[in-house]
Design a protein around this motif. Sequence first.
Motif, PDB file in Angstrom:
ATOM      1  N   LYS A   1       0.833  -1.202   0.000  1.00 15.32           N
ATOM      2  CA  LYS A   1       0.000   0.000   0.000  1.00 15.32           C
ATOM      3  C   LYS A   1       0.869   1.255   0.000  1.00 15.32           C
ATOM      4  N   ASN A   2       1.901   1.281   0.826  1.00 11.57           N
ATOM      5  CA  ASN A   2       2.773   2.455   0.897  1.00 11.57           C
ATOM      6  C   ASN A   2       3.493   2.690  -0.423  1.00 11.57           C
ATOM      7  N   SER A   3       3.945   1.593  -1.051  1.00 15.85           N
ATOM      8  CA  SER A   3       4.634   1.727  -2.327  1.00 15.85           C
ATOM      9  C   SER A   3       3.678   2.217  -3.412  1.00 15.85           C
ATOM     10  N   ALA A   4       2.456   1.688  -3.415  1.00 13.38           N
ATOM     11  CA  ALA A   4       1.458   2.129  -4.391  1.00 13.38           C
ATOM     12  C   ALA A   4       1.097   3.594  -4.170  1.00 13.38           C
ATOM     13  N   LEU A   5       1.009   4.006  -2.900  1.00 12.83           N
ATOM     14  CA  LEU A   5       0.687   5.393  -2.576  1.00 12.83           C
ATOM     15  C   LEU A   5       1.798   6.326  -3.057  1.00 12.83           C
TER      16      LEU A   5
ATOM     17  N   PHE B   1      10.230  14.467   5.588  1.00 21.47           N
ATOM     18  CA  PHE B   1      11.573  14.691   6.118  1.00 21.47           C
ATOM     19  C   PHE B   1      11.580  14.944   7.632  1.00 21.47           C
ATOM     20  N   THR B   2      10.509  14.492   8.280  1.00 21.43           N
ATOM     21  CA  THR B   2      10.437  14.566   9.743  1.00 21.43           C
ATOM     22  C   THR B   2      10.465  13.149  10.315  1.00 21.43           C
ATOM     23  N   PRO B   3      11.303  12.888  11.298  1.00 22.41           N
ATOM     24  CA  PRO B   3      11.386  11.537  11.879  1.00 22.41           C
ATOM     25  C   PRO B   3      10.116  11.178  12.649  1.00 22.41           C
ATOM     26  N   ILE B   4      10.035   9.927  13.041  1.00 22.65           N
ATOM     27  CA  ILE B   4       8.909   9.423  13.839  1.00 22.65           C
ATOM     28  C   ILE B   4       8.761  10.254  15.115  1.00 22.65           C
ATOM     29  N   ASN B   5       7.492  10.511  15.482  1.00 22.72           N
ATOM     30  CA  ASN B   5       7.139  11.291  16.677  1.00 22.72           C
ATOM     31  C   ASN B   5       7.475  12.779  16.539  1.00 22.72           C
ATOM     32  N   GLY B   6       7.672  13.232  15.299  1.00 18.66           N
ATOM     33  CA  GLY B   6       7.967  14.641  15.079  1.00 18.66           C
ATOM     34  C   GLY B   6       6.700  15.480  15.003  1.00 18.66           C
ATOM     35  N   LYS B   7       6.880  16.756  14.654  1.00 14.86           N
ATOM     36  CA  LYS B   7       5.745  17.672  14.603  1.00 14.86           C
ATOM     37  C   LYS B   7       5.809  18.531  13.342  1.00 14.86           C
ATOM     38  N   VAL B   8       4.624  18.843  12.820  1.00 14.44           N
ATOM     39  CA  VAL B   8       4.480  19.757  11.689  1.00 14.44           C
ATOM     40  C   VAL B   8       3.431  20.787  12.082  1.00 14.44           C
ATOM     41  N   PHE B   9       3.749  22.069  11.868  1.00 17.19           N
ATOM     42  CA  PHE B   9       2.847  23.132  12.309  1.00 17.19           C
ATOM     43  C   PHE B   9       2.611  24.123  11.179  1.00 17.19           C
ATOM     44  N   LEU B  10       1.329  24.392  10.904  1.00 12.74           N
ATOM     45  CA  LEU B  10       0.946  25.366   9.889  1.00 12.74           C
ATOM     46  C   LEU B  10       0.396  26.615  10.572  1.00 12.74           C
TER      47      LEU B  10
ATOM     48  N   THR C   1      12.813  10.381   5.824  1.00 12.65           N
ATOM     49  CA  THR C   1      13.311   9.726   7.035  1.00 12.65           C
ATOM     50  C   THR C   1      12.857   8.275   7.140  1.00 12.65           C
ATOM     51  N   ASP C   2      11.845   7.882   6.367  1.00 11.29           N
ATOM     52  CA  ASP C   2      11.395   6.496   6.355  1.00 11.29           C
ATOM     53  C   ASP C   2      11.658   5.843   5.005  1.00 11.29           C
ATOM     54  N   GLY C   3      12.636   6.395   4.275  1.00 14.01           N
ATOM     55  CA  GLY C   3      13.007   5.857   2.971  1.00 14.01           C
ATOM     56  C   GLY C   3      12.106   6.322   1.840  1.00 14.01           C
TER      57      GLY C   3
END
Length: 353
Positions: free
Chosen positions: A174-178, A260-269, A310-312
């Motif tokens: 699924k991830n590859s298809a996405l 480009f954010t590692p696991i448990n990171g944050k994104v803010f708009l 960060t997850d390839g």
Amino acid sequence: VGVYILHSKPDGAFALDYASPRMAQMLGLSVESLLADNQTIFKAIHPDDVDGFRTLSQDGIFKHRPFNWKGRIVANGNVKWMHFRSTPEPLENGDTLWHGLIIDITERKQAEQEIKLKNIELSELVAEKDRFFSLVAHDLRGPFNVLLGLTQMLDDDLTNMNLNEIQNVASALKNSALSVYNLLENLLEWSRIKRGAISFNPESFLLSTKIDEFLQPVLETAHKKSIEISYSIPDDLVVFADQNMKGSIIRNLTSNAVKFTPINGKVFLSAQITGNKSIEISVRDSGIGMKKSILNKLFNFNKNNNRRGTDGESSSGLGLIICKEFVEKHGGRIWVKSLEGKGSTFYLTLPQK
């Protein structure tokens, strides 16, 4: 075409014996002034070209060689291109008569310049096309290799796999298809931009009422990496933009931040009205950031911006280029601030209606 006859002496002295009315008109001068002063002709030559004209004419007079010069003149405040040419006729007393023509080649020069610019544009388009094909081949190869490998695994070992293993393979598929789907979406969008097939219909709307819809395609990927996406947008903030383009901008910038954010990171708009009455929107992440060599290549289709998330996750850089196209279509601008290991913040502005 203008006509002239120049009379030169062995010592290099010269004067015009005849200048046709057409020649005087082309130079923005009078026949009388041309015949009265041999320096008048130099006053008509463009300042950047006059030294070459003077040197070539003196060389021709002393060496009795045909005169052939193409350059600019300034007539009545207008710059034009002229072709002077003349052939020498030796006289018995040692003097020389030069029978010459002056031809207005402005249109020809303009056509040559236009052809030159078109050739440059064509070369850039060919380079862009080659880069486009290279990008497609590179970014499709990775996901398809994963798809082929996983489907081969299922074909060979399905009967020996337990439910947990099958679920893991299904999730990877699924991830590859996405990944392939997102790339194709960007490729189609880029293609429509280049063909001028994207309509531009700006309208006023509350950004806060559309932000969840714009972010929806990114939420699943963010959830998989346990990345928190939050935003701060005033409820009464009205933007004047094309909704489809605006959605694509926010989706691409947020997707890029998650990538480009590692696991448990944050994104803010966030969004706000700035002092110059434009709307500034920012997307900040706690990701891996970028060094200067990468920053200098962003938003440039002809530079190699490929690097893994960060997850390839694969990254073509095409999404950012689409963002730039759409932002500039609205009359805004886009830029980024980033430090390696400290995250990145992308900014864009949109003018208020």
